[in-house]
Scaffold this motif. Sequence first.
Motif, PDB file in Angstrom:
ATOM      1  N   GLU A   1      24.442  37.998  42.435  1.00  0.00           N
ATOM      2  CA  GLU A   1      25.571  38.199  43.346  1.00  0.00           C
ATOM      3  C   GLU A   1      25.873  39.679  43.557  1.00  0.00           C
ATOM      4  OE1 GLU A   1      28.000  34.010  42.816  1.00  0.00           O
ATOM      5  OE2 GLU A   1      28.570  35.724  41.582  1.00  0.00           O
ATOM      6  N   SER A   2      25.576  40.513  42.561  1.00  0.00           N
ATOM      7  CA  SER A   2      25.781  41.951  42.732  1.00  0.00           C
ATOM      8  C   SER A   2      24.911  42.502  43.854  1.00  0.00           C
ATOM      9  CB  SER A   2      25.482  42.690  41.423  1.00  0.00           C
ATOM     10  OG  SER A   2      26.525  42.477  40.483  1.00  0.00           O
ATOM     11  N   GLU A   3      23.691  41.978  43.976  1.00  0.00           N
ATOM     12  CA  GLU A   3      22.826  42.394  45.073  1.00  0.00           C
ATOM     13  C   GLU A   3      23.410  41.967  46.414  1.00  0.00           C
ATOM     14  OE1 GLU A   3      19.998  44.293  45.094  1.00  0.00           O
ATOM     15  OE2 GLU A   3      20.563  44.672  43.010  1.00  0.00           O
ATOM     16  N   VAL A   4      23.959  40.763  46.452  1.00  0.00           N
ATOM     17  CA  VAL A   4      24.593  40.276  47.686  1.00  0.00           C
ATOM     18  C   VAL A   4      25.797  41.146  48.026  1.00  0.00           C
ATOM     19  CG1 VAL A   4      25.766  38.338  48.795  1.00  0.00           C
ATOM     20  CG2 VAL A   4      23.818  37.905  47.275  1.00  0.00           C
ATOM     21  N   MET A   5      26.617  41.429  47.013  1.00  0.00           N
ATOM     22  CA  MET A   5      27.807  42.267  47.222  1.00  0.00           C
ATOM     23  C   MET A   5      27.433  43.620  47.820  1.00  0.00           C
ATOM     24  SD  MET A   5      29.653  41.442  43.596  1.00  0.00           S
ATOM     25  CE  MET A   5      30.333  43.095  43.504  1.00  0.00           C
ATOM     26  N   LYS A   6      26.451  44.258  47.223  1.00  0.00           N
ATOM     27  CA  LYS A   6      26.051  45.589  47.695  1.00  0.00           C
ATOM     28  C   LYS A   6      25.543  45.529  49.126  1.00  0.00           C
ATOM     29  CE  LYS A   6      23.434  49.691  46.421  1.00  0.00           C
ATOM     30  NZ  LYS A   6      22.530  50.323  45.446  1.00  0.00           N
ATOM     31  N   SER A   7      24.741  44.512  49.415  1.00  0.00           N
ATOM     32  CA  SER A   7      24.201  44.357  50.761  1.00  0.00           C
ATOM     33  C   SER A   7      25.311  44.139  51.782  1.00  0.00           C
ATOM     34  CB  SER A   7      23.224  43.177  50.777  1.00  0.00           C
ATOM     35  OG  SER A   7      22.768  42.926  52.089  1.00  0.00           O
ATOM     36  N   GLU A   8      26.269  43.267  51.456  1.00  0.00           N
ATOM     37  CA  GLU A   8      27.361  42.969  52.383  1.00  0.00           C
ATOM     38  C   GLU A   8      28.283  44.177  52.557  1.00  0.00           C
ATOM     39  OE1 GLU A   8      27.630  40.235  54.238  1.00  0.00           O
ATOM     40  OE2 GLU A   8      25.773  39.506  53.356  1.00  0.00           O
TER      41      GLU A   8
ATOM     42  N   VAL B   1      42.295  50.993  39.429  1.00  0.00           N
ATOM     43  CA  VAL B   1      41.732  49.976  40.326  1.00  0.00           C
ATOM     44  C   VAL B   1      42.385  50.053  41.706  1.00  0.00           C
ATOM     45  CG1 VAL B   1      41.434  47.497  40.713  1.00  0.00           C
ATOM     46  CG2 VAL B   1      41.140  48.454  38.414  1.00  0.00           C
ATOM     47  N   ASP B   2      41.546  50.077  42.732  1.00  0.00           N
ATOM     48  CA  ASP B   2      42.055  50.111  44.100  1.00  0.00           C
ATOM     49  C   ASP B   2      42.185  48.728  44.716  1.00  0.00           C
ATOM     50  OD1 ASP B   2      42.212  53.028  44.578  1.00  0.00           O
ATOM     51  OD2 ASP B   2      40.057  52.952  44.233  1.00  0.00           O
ATOM     52  N   LEU B   3      41.267  47.807  44.358  1.00  0.00           N
ATOM     53  CA  LEU B   3      41.256  46.493  44.992  1.00  0.00           C
ATOM     54  C   LEU B   3      40.650  45.474  44.049  1.00  0.00           C
ATOM     55  CD1 LEU B   3      41.616  44.784  47.634  1.00  0.00           C
ATOM     56  CD2 LEU B   3      39.287  45.474  48.249  1.00  0.00           C
ATOM     57  N   VAL B   4      41.233  44.268  44.023  1.00  0.00           N
ATOM     58  CA  VAL B   4      40.710  43.159  43.228  1.00  0.00           C
ATOM     59  C   VAL B   4      40.292  42.045  44.184  1.00  0.00           C
ATOM     60  CG1 VAL B   4      41.182  41.479  41.409  1.00  0.00           C
ATOM     61  CG2 VAL B   4      42.258  43.746  41.313  1.00  0.00           C
ATOM     62  N   LEU B   5      39.023  41.639  44.099  1.00  0.00           N
ATOM     63  CA  LEU B   5      38.511  40.565  44.938  1.00  0.00           C
ATOM     64  C   LEU B   5      38.131  39.361  44.088  1.00  0.00           C
ATOM     65  CD1 LEU B   5      36.088  42.450  47.383  1.00  0.00           C
ATOM     66  CD2 LEU B   5      38.409  41.643  47.862  1.00  0.00           C
ATOM     67  N   GLY B   6      38.348  38.158  44.607  1.00  0.00           N
ATOM     68  CA  GLY B   6      37.958  36.941  43.916  1.00  0.00           C
ATOM     69  C   GLY B   6      36.466  36.676  44.042  1.00  0.00           C
ATOM     70  N   ASN B   7      35.998  35.651  43.342  1.00  0.00           N
ATOM     71  CA  ASN B   7      34.565  35.337  43.330  1.00  0.00           C
ATOM     72  C   ASN B   7      34.055  34.853  44.676  1.00  0.00           C
ATOM     73  OD1 ASN B   7      33.089  35.991  41.057  1.00  0.00           O
ATOM     74  ND2 ASN B   7      33.844  34.254  39.871  1.00  0.00           N
ATOM     75  N   SER B   8      34.904  34.268  45.480  1.00  0.00           N
ATOM     76  CA  SER B   8      34.493  33.868  46.822  1.00  0.00           C
ATOM     77  C   SER B   8      34.539  35.057  47.768  1.00  0.00           C
ATOM     78  CB  SER B   8      35.401  32.745  47.333  1.00  0.00           C
ATOM     79  OG  SER B   8      35.046  32.362  48.642  1.00  0.00           O
ATOM     80  N   GLU B   9      35.617  35.834  47.677  1.00  0.00           N
ATOM     81  CA  GLU B   9      35.814  36.974  48.574  1.00  0.00           C
ATOM     82  C   GLU B   9      34.761  38.061  48.382  1.00  0.00           C
ATOM     83  OE1 GLU B   9      39.472  34.664  48.289  1.00  0.00           O
ATOM     84  OE2 GLU B   9      38.180  35.534  46.747  1.00  0.00           O
ATOM     85  N   LYS B  10      34.222  38.196  47.160  1.00  0.00           N
ATOM     86  CA  LYS B  10      33.293  39.300  46.889  1.00  0.00           C
ATOM     87  C   LYS B  10      31.978  39.166  47.662  1.00  0.00           C
ATOM     88  CE  LYS B  10      30.883  37.405  42.805  1.00  0.00           C
ATOM     89  NZ  LYS B  10      30.709  37.512  41.333  1.00  0.00           N
ATOM     90  N   LEU B  11      31.674  37.959  48.137  1.00  0.00           N
ATOM     91  CA  LEU B  11      30.418  37.720  48.858  1.00  0.00           C
ATOM     92  C   LEU B  11      30.597  37.748  50.371  1.00  0.00           C
ATOM     93  CD1 LEU B  11      29.083  34.796  46.629  1.00  0.00           C
ATOM     94  CD2 LEU B  11      28.571  37.233  46.418  1.00  0.00           C
ATOM     95  N   GLU B  12      31.821  38.057  50.832  1.00  0.00           N
ATOM     96  CA  GLU B  12      32.116  38.041  52.264  1.00  0.00           C
ATOM     97  C   GLU B  12      32.135  39.458  52.827  1.00  0.00           C
ATOM     98  OE1 GLU B  12      35.834  36.032  52.497  1.00  0.00           O
ATOM     99  OE2 GLU B  12      35.030  34.094  51.822  1.00  0.00           O
ATOM    100  N   ARG B  13      31.361  39.675  53.856  1.00  0.00           N
ATOM    101  CA  ARG B  13      31.301  41.004  54.480  1.00  0.00           C
ATOM    102  C   ARG B  13      32.673  41.462  54.951  1.00  0.00           C
ATOM    103  NH1 ARG B  13      26.522  41.816  58.676  1.00  0.00           N
ATOM    104  NH2 ARG B  13      25.510  41.022  56.789  1.00  0.00           N
TER     105      ARG B  13
END
Length: 422
Positions: A16-23, A84-96
Amino acid sequence: MSIDVVTFGCRLNAYESEVMKSEAEAAGLKDAVLINTCAVTNEAVRQARQTIRKTRRENPDARIIVTGCAAQTEAETFAEMGEVDLVLGNSEKLERASYGRVAQFGIEETEKVRVNDIMSVRETAGHLIDGLEGRSRAFVQVQNGCDHRCTFCIIPYGRGNSRSVPMGVVIDQIKRLVDNGYGEIVLTGVDITSYGADLPGTPKLGTLCAKILKLVPDLKRLRLSSIDSIEADDELMEVIAHDHRLMSHLHLSLQAGDNMILKRMKRRHSREDTIRFCEDVRKMRPDVVFGADIIAGFPTETDEMFENTLRIVDECGLTHLHVFPFSPRPGTPAARMPQLDRKIIKERAARLRIKGQEALLAHLRAEVGKKREILIEREGLGRTEQFTQVELDANIAGSLVSARITGHTERHLIAEPIGKAA
């Protein structure tokens, strides 16, 4: 600086880290550090907080975005940190869109916590990635979430209920990775043996493995990240027995070897179930090596109960142990049970690790003289089919090398190549 990602925890997080970085890059985000946390133990959360503070000291001008399971289950814990500037949930972290909003309007225009109810998520998208940086094998997410409620585990509240990636999407992703030169694919998820229950026709994990091996003939090695042996289906057993492209290494979600503790953990298997599974697989696949997750010092565990867990290492012939000292996670039933003294928990974890080291050494000794196919991870190091680390003179990451095992250290094998890299 553009985007850096710091990953804690499991193989699914690595994917998922790869997906996060890409998005995030596609959304135009720059000068940011994404910290993908784990919630499996209190120590994992502590390490994440420590890393956040260190990251801010080293990157005073960067945007620090925290996500992952710990952010999902303890959003306010991280939101209260000044670093910390922003906290994202597990669903939100994969959304561009999560990163696009920050890229366009900045952190100050975005609410600091964007964490929705993970239990409301009904699907898991099959995000396409071209590979994982610096890795010779690629992880492919086939499933997310968990429908079980083990009394020690906070993960379902960080990941939601079980949901599967459709088979066609998984196969397309694997074809893409194989075309990019990856020789080994690892199927990953939270509870991959529950795969398919939410899909049309309810295919099983075994069905998925069989389809992958049939439809991606150029795939050299397929590996499973971790399985719940009580859920292993008949077709999966057939694939284990007859297709040697499925690697002879199975990592079991075991947790304990005592029936009363397993019951109090709300596990669905008994010690006898696990022993029988290992015996059955070994008859079909004599070269199989088992790993296992084991928790030391679960609440109410007596000396006798712990001895049962120690014994199951030999009774199942376990080789690679992941030992976790019990860590009470707030909100779980086990956190409300009578706790053991931390000193006892540490002592039992230490004894299990010693037992695991003895088992690993026995495996290493038995490998000497054998021929193995080694997947090269980086210069001078690779892994056998059984996931045992090997030191050898080879430097083409991602290649497969035939080698003869000539010796071992306390932790890994030593080998000499006997053929050209594949």
